[in-house]
Motif scaffolding. Sequence first.
Motif, mmCIF file in Angstrom:
data_model
loop_
_atom_site.group_PDB
_atom_site.id
_atom_site.type_symbol
_atom_site.label_atom_id
_atom_site.label_comp_id
_atom_site.label_asym_id
_atom_site.label_seq_id
_atom_site.Cartn_x
_atom_site.Cartn_y
_atom_site.Cartn_z
ATOM 1 N N SER A 62 0.830 -1.199 0.000
ATOM 2 C CA SER A 62 0.000 0.000 0.000
ATOM 3 C C SER A 62 0.869 1.256 0.000
ATOM 4 C CB SER A 62 -0.899 -0.004 1.236
ATOM 5 O OG SER A 62 -1.485 1.257 1.449
ATOM 6 N N THR A 63 0.361 2.299 -0.614
ATOM 7 C CA THR A 63 1.072 3.577 -0.594
ATOM 8 C C THR A 63 1.101 4.166 0.815
ATOM 9 O OG1 THR A 63 -0.981 4.706 -1.218
ATOM 10 C CG2 THR A 63 0.545 4.139 -2.995
ATOM 11 N N GLN A 64 0.229 3.661 1.707
ATOM 12 C CA GLN A 64 0.216 4.115 3.097
ATOM 13 C C GLN A 64 1.078 3.236 4.009
ATOM 14 O OE1 GLN A 64 -3.082 4.101 1.448
ATOM 15 N NE2 GLN A 64 -2.463 6.204 0.999
ATOM 16 N N CYS A 65 1.779 2.270 3.433
ATOM 17 C CA CYS A 65 2.599 1.356 4.226
ATOM 18 C C CYS A 65 3.680 2.129 4.989
ATOM 19 C CB CYS A 65 3.251 0.312 3.324
ATOM 20 S SG CYS A 65 4.257 -0.909 4.203
ATOM 21 N N GLN A 66 3.836 1.818 6.278
ATOM 22 C CA GLN A 66 4.785 2.533 7.116
ATOM 23 C C GLN A 66 6.082 1.757 7.363
ATOM 24 O OE1 GLN A 66 2.612 3.529 10.680
ATOM 25 N NE2 GLN A 66 1.287 4.992 9.622
ATOM 26 N N HIS A 89 2.137 -3.671 4.337
ATOM 27 C CA HIS A 89 0.714 -3.359 4.366
ATOM 28 C C HIS A 89 0.075 -3.698 3.009
ATOM 29 C CE1 HIS A 89 -2.625 -0.125 5.101
ATOM 30 N NE2 HIS A 89 -3.061 -1.361 5.296
#
Length: 251
Positions: free
Chosen positions: A161-165, A196
């Motif tokens: 995901s582009t929101q993966c941390q 993610h």
Amino acid sequence: MPRYRLTIEYDGTPYAGWQRQDNAPTVQGAIEAAIFKFCGDRNSLGAAGRTDAGVHALRQTAHVDLTKDWAASKVRDAVNAYLVLAKDSVFLLNVEKVPDRFDARFSALGRHYIYRIINRRTPLALEANRAWWVSKKLDTDAMQEAAQLLLGQHDFTTFRSTQCQSKSPVKTLDVLDVQRHGELIEVRASARSFLHNQVRSLVGSLSEVGSGRWNNDDLLAALAACDRKACGMVAPAHGLYMIGADYSPIL
């Protein structure tokens, strides 16, 4: 403060994922509320995996510190009783006391997921929120062959995901197996840790191979692109289950 390891089963359908949120029901929030009603403690749970909204668990692992030294069976039964009263779809399968050094997230040596696809022409009634319905026939032999190309250490930027941390997109995939049992297709994935949306992204891209839209070269090209835009479809959350995490026996 004594530390307890919780083994948890849940239907993720009514929840906005594992992680506590102020304005939405979550798995973590449900368990923490039940613990507060049981013993008055407001301590946060740590978990092996922070599952997304709609994702289920057969054996999620978490830990919590409690003020009083309760019997593990008492914690299990009391917390489950309050979860029943709250009409939650989350329950503790097992509770055990563990050393303070145990951490459900950082002590995990491996994590395991299964993704369920029902591959048939007829829509789902009983499993509507528990599997991904794919009406077009999927070639599971082709999916299994393609899956083996993804094993080992890779930069999985395309499949996260582009929101993966996560600090790094490089992960080592130990298992990615595709098996058919009649109408049911199971994709099993194991690794020390996942990015993610990684499993759902891998399953979605493997479905592109199974449908004939992609071949092995297309999958490898997507991996090599290290670009989220190169990913195939992302499989829906409701087909994914966390089935367990591995820990050292000394813990």
